[in-house]
Design a protein around this motif. Structure first.
Motif, mmCIF file in Angstrom:
data_model
loop_
_atom_site.group_PDB
_atom_site.id
_atom_site.type_symbol
_atom_site.label_atom_id
_atom_site.label_comp_id
_atom_site.label_asym_id
_atom_site.label_seq_id
_atom_site.Cartn_x
_atom_site.Cartn_y
_atom_site.Cartn_z
ATOM 1 N N UNK A 35 16.753 23.641 4.629
ATOM 2 C CA UNK A 35 17.937 23.397 3.801
ATOM 3 C C UNK A 35 17.615 22.634 2.515
ATOM 4 N N UNK A 39 19.869 25.673 -0.331
ATOM 5 C CA UNK A 39 20.996 24.740 -0.333
ATOM 6 C C UNK A 39 22.080 25.197 -1.301
ATOM 7 N N UNK A 40 23.196 24.507 -1.281
ATOM 8 C CA UNK A 40 24.297 24.824 -2.187
ATOM 9 C C UNK A 40 25.183 25.921 -1.631
ATOM 10 N N UNK A 41 26.161 26.295 -2.424
ATOM 11 C CA UNK A 41 27.170 27.238 -1.944
ATOM 12 C C UNK A 41 26.568 28.599 -1.597
ATOM 13 N N UNK A 42 25.465 28.947 -2.249
ATOM 14 C CA UNK A 42 24.826 30.230 -1.958
ATOM 15 C C UNK A 42 23.664 30.112 -0.970
ATOM 16 N N UNK A 43 23.495 28.937 -0.407
ATOM 17 C CA UNK A 43 22.379 28.688 0.521
ATOM 18 C C UNK A 43 21.071 29.151 -0.133
#
Lengths: 132, 243
Positions: A35, A39-43
């Motif tokens: 992660x 990471x973040x909204x879009x992984x």
């Protein structure tokens, strides 16, 4: 955009959206450190990273690549910039070794693969799936 | 008749001079004002970028989305807008600021990569690490809108303490006798290598602030605006000459 994945539903409070295996995969994904880059909204998709931090990732020189988003990743085989991993378990195993210096157990690979499957969303009202 | 003709010519001259005066001064004043606005935006965006990068280094910013989508993008746009300064004859100053912005964005990318590698590493060196056994979504996850972005089990400042943890691990040669020990040493080595590199990158970003050029550009733009402003004295003189 492909909203409506089961992982999104779980994050929004639907406790039944993920199975025990998938939830364990998410915890493993975080505990191992995947992660940190995905990471973040879009992984993923919001930074560049060296490929092969600890060990070479396939053949060729170690390069800096954009960390890919993992949304809909189950439907986008083959994997890596050169398509060298034919399926998700192979890609997960290789990433664990190259980027985290970890030899993942079959259980961990299975769990993470199950979690990644929950990131598939919907587009135009249909579930995103691999092309036939 | 002759007097009327002269009066008409005089009125026409005054009108033409007024139009020329206004027409000549307005576009230049607008360019200066726009350049000043672009400079304001540049300084704000740069300050936001520095804040985000310091937060990132401190372990307070684990989701890089705001950094990428807001701060870096805003600085890039503000930098592009500084091109308006070319119309004020200050292209050199503007180019210096644009070059600095490009350098800062590039360094920010490098910092993100290194900070991401450092983020989870110290926990691997902690034998009593929390393994994430909790099944329920944490308050942290709920608060961040549920995105996988933030690891709620991460504590701010963990990566800062990684250097000492890494040194402790590296001082234990007995670790070399097991595969797990070798792995720990590899991670410790990575931390030891990345920590000073990350700090140096952050120092370079902060030092890349073109403070002298910023101040000089602002001073010159303000001076130009003062000069370009049509004053009552100028109008009066022109009208007096017209008679």
């Amino acid at each position: 955009m492909t909203p409506g994945s089961r992982f999104d539903a779980w994050l929004m409070g639907d406790d039944r959206a993920l199975s025990t295996t998938e939830l364990r995969g998410y915890r493993t994904f975080k505990a191992l450190g995947c992660i940190a880059c995905h990471q973040g909204v879009n992984v993923g998709g919001n930074l560049y990273q060296r490929s092969g931090v600890f060990h070479p990732l396939g053949r060729g020189p170690r390069v800096r690549l954009r960390v890919p988003s993992l949304r809909n990743v189950a439907a986008t085989a083959p994997y890596f910039h050169n398509g060298s991993a034919p399926d998700l378990p192979t890609a997960v195993r290789a990433m664990g070794r190259a980027q985290l210096d970890r030899t993942l157990s079959e259980q961990e690979i299975q769990d993470i693969t199950a979690f990644l499957g929950t990131l598939s969303g919907r587009r135009n009202g249909r579930a995103v799936a691999a092309p036939r | 008749m002759i007097r009327r003709t002269r009066l008409a010519l005089l009125a026409l001259s005054v009108a033409v001079l007024t139009v020329l005066l206004v027409w000549g001064s307005m576009p230049r004043t607008t360019a200066v004002d726009r350049a000043l606005a672009a400079l304001d935006a540049y300084e704000t965006a740069q300050a936001a970028l520095h804040r985000d990068l310091v937060s990132l280094r401190a372990g307070l910013l684990q989701n890089y989305d705001p950094l990428v989508v807001v701060s870096v993008d805003r600085l890039a746009r503000a930098s592009a807008n500084l091109s308006i300064a070319e119309q004020t004859g200050l292209a050199g100053r503007a180019r210096a600021l644009q070059a600095s912005a490009a350098e800062q964005v590039e360094l920010a990318e490098a910092l993100k990569s290194d900070a991401a590698l450092l983020q989870n590493r110290p926990r691997l060196l902690q034998p009593a690490q929390r393994t994430g056994a909790r099944r329920q979504r944490s308050a942290g996850e709920r608060a961040c809108g549920g995105h996988a972005a933030a690891d709620p089990e991460h504590r701010p400042g963990e990566s800062r303490g990684g250097g000492e943890a890494a040194r402790r691990v590296r001082r234990r040669p007995q670790l070399r006798t097991s595969a797990r020990g070798e792995a720990l040493l590899a991670h410790a080595g990575l931390i030891e290598r990345l920590l000073p590199q990350t700090d140096e990158t952050l120092r370079r970003v902060l030092a890349a602030d073109p403070i002298a050029d910023r101040r000089a550009l602002r001073a010159e733009l303000i001076a130009q605006r003062a000069r370009a402003k049509p004053s009552p004295w100028t109008c009066g003189s022109l009208l007096a000459c017209g008679r």
